[in-house]
Design a protein around this motif. Structure first.
Motif, PDB file in Angstrom:
ATOM      1  N   GLY A 168      -1.877   1.916  -8.238  1.00  0.00           N
ATOM      2  CA  GLY A 168      -2.132   3.324  -7.956  1.00  0.00           C
ATOM      3  C   GLY A 168      -3.606   3.654  -7.850  1.00  0.00           C
ATOM      4  N   LEU A 169      -4.442   2.642  -7.770  1.00  0.00           N
ATOM      5  CA  LEU A 169      -5.883   2.828  -7.681  1.00  0.00           C
ATOM      6  C   LEU A 169      -6.375   2.551  -6.260  1.00  0.00           C
ATOM      7  N   ALA A 170      -7.552   3.094  -5.948  1.00  0.00           N
ATOM      8  CA  ALA A 170      -8.153   2.845  -4.638  1.00  0.00           C
ATOM      9  C   ALA A 170      -8.614   1.397  -4.549  1.00  0.00           C
ATOM     10  N   LEU A 204       0.842  -1.187   0.000  1.00  0.00           N
ATOM     11  CA  LEU A 204       0.000   0.000   0.000  1.00  0.00           C
ATOM     12  C   LEU A 204       0.878   1.237   0.000  1.00  0.00           C
ATOM     13  N   MET A 205       0.340   2.318  -0.551  1.00  0.00           N
ATOM     14  CA  MET A 205       1.052   3.592  -0.503  1.00  0.00           C
ATOM     15  C   MET A 205       0.067   4.676  -0.089  1.00  0.00           C
ATOM     16  N   VAL A 206       0.593   5.745   0.455  1.00  0.00           N
ATOM     17  CA  VAL A 206      -0.233   6.855   0.901  1.00  0.00           C
ATOM     18  C   VAL A 206      -0.776   7.578  -0.325  1.00  0.00           C
ATOM     19  N   CYS A 207      -2.018   7.985  -0.253  1.00  0.00           N
ATOM     20  CA  CYS A 207      -2.663   8.700  -1.359  1.00  0.00           C
ATOM     21  C   CYS A 207      -1.947  10.027  -1.592  1.00  0.00           C
ATOM     22  N   ALA A 256     -11.661   8.059   0.373  1.00  0.00           N
ATOM     23  CA  ALA A 256     -11.560   8.574   1.741  1.00  0.00           C
ATOM     24  C   ALA A 256     -10.926   7.574   2.697  1.00  0.00           C
ATOM     25  N   SER A 257      -9.936   6.820   2.205  1.00  0.00           N
ATOM     26  CA  SER A 257      -9.228   5.880   3.075  1.00  0.00           C
ATOM     27  C   SER A 257      -7.805   6.336   3.360  1.00  0.00           C
ATOM     28  N   GLY A 258      -7.219   7.113   2.468  1.00  0.00           N
ATOM     29  CA  GLY A 258      -5.849   7.569   2.629  1.00  0.00           C
ATOM     30  C   GLY A 258      -4.824   6.609   2.063  1.00  0.00           C
ATOM     31  N   TRP A 259      -5.274   5.456   1.524  1.00  0.00           N
ATOM     32  CA  TRP A 259      -4.362   4.429   1.016  1.00  0.00           C
ATOM     33  C   TRP A 259      -4.728   4.058  -0.410  1.00  0.00           C
ATOM     34  N   LEU A 260      -3.710   3.755  -1.201  1.00  0.00           N
ATOM     35  CA  LEU A 260      -3.873   3.274  -2.567  1.00  0.00           C
ATOM     36  C   LEU A 260      -3.051   2.005  -2.744  1.00  0.00           C
ATOM     37  N   CYS A 261      -3.404   1.207  -3.734  1.00  0.00           N
ATOM     38  CA  CYS A 261      -2.600   0.033  -4.077  1.00  0.00           C
ATOM     39  C   CYS A 261      -1.303   0.527  -4.708  1.00  0.00           C
ATOM     40  N   ALA A 262      -0.172   0.085  -4.207  1.00  0.00           N
ATOM     41  CA  ALA A 262       1.119   0.547  -4.705  1.00  0.00           C
ATOM     42  C   ALA A 262       1.407   0.021  -6.107  1.00  0.00           C
ATOM     43  N   GLU A 263       0.840  -1.114  -6.454  1.00  0.00           N
ATOM     44  CA  GLU A 263       1.098  -1.696  -7.767  1.00  0.00           C
ATOM     45  C   GLU A 263       0.322  -0.982  -8.873  1.00  0.00           C
ATOM     46  N   VAL A 265     -11.488  -5.246   0.597  1.00  0.00           N
ATOM     47  CA  VAL A 265     -10.078  -5.602   0.449  1.00  0.00           C
ATOM     48  C   VAL A 265      -9.221  -4.699   1.329  1.00  0.00           C
ATOM     49  N   LEU A 266      -9.553  -3.418   1.397  1.00  0.00           N
ATOM     50  CA  LEU A 266      -8.792  -2.469   2.204  1.00  0.00           C
ATOM     51  C   LEU A 266      -8.830  -2.846   3.678  1.00  0.00           C
ATOM     52  N   VAL A 267      -9.981  -3.239   4.177  1.00  0.00           N
ATOM     53  CA  VAL A 267     -10.093  -3.636   5.582  1.00  0.00           C
ATOM     54  C   VAL A 267      -9.219  -4.851   5.857  1.00  0.00           C
TER      55      VAL A 267
END
Length: 104
Positions: free
Chosen positions: A51-53, A16-19, A42-49, A58-60
């Motif tokens: 770059g999408l939310a 994960l990467m910071v938005c 509104a999660s603050g995180w994106l998939c690093a691979e 899955v985020l939880v």
């Protein structure tokens, strides 16, 4: 034996990467008030691979896995650091002639 098709048996930790839009704050400044960040849902995180939310489900799971890993790492670090008793027993070479000084 490797699986060739179907879902995996275990959940893998995705990087994960910071938005970049909200910088992890989950909100962006509007003209008069703060708005939920649309780039990261509104999660603050994106998939690093990609770059999408990530979807909320899955985020939880990913944040739970990340929290579990960090908690385990923190407990291992706490176990490796000795307490005051171990420091008291070691020679600190601060006494007369390089002997142990405990301050008692």
């Amino acid at each position: 034996m490797k699986k060739s098709h179907g879902p995996s048996f275990r959940r893998e930790l995705k990087p994960l990467m910071v938005c970049g839009t909200c910088r992890g704050a989950t909100v962006v400044s509007g003209v008069f008030h703060q708005l939920d960040c649309a780039a990261c849902n509104a999660s603050g995180w994106l998939c690093a691979e990609t770059g999408l939310a990530l979807p909320v489900e899955v985020l939880v799971q990913q944040l739970s896995l990340k929290l579990r890993n960090v908690t385990a790492e923190l407990s291992r670090a706490r176990q490796s650091i000795g307490g005051a008793h171990e420091q008291y027993e070691q020679n600190n070479r601060r006494g007369a002639g390089g002997s142990n000084f405990t301050g008692d």
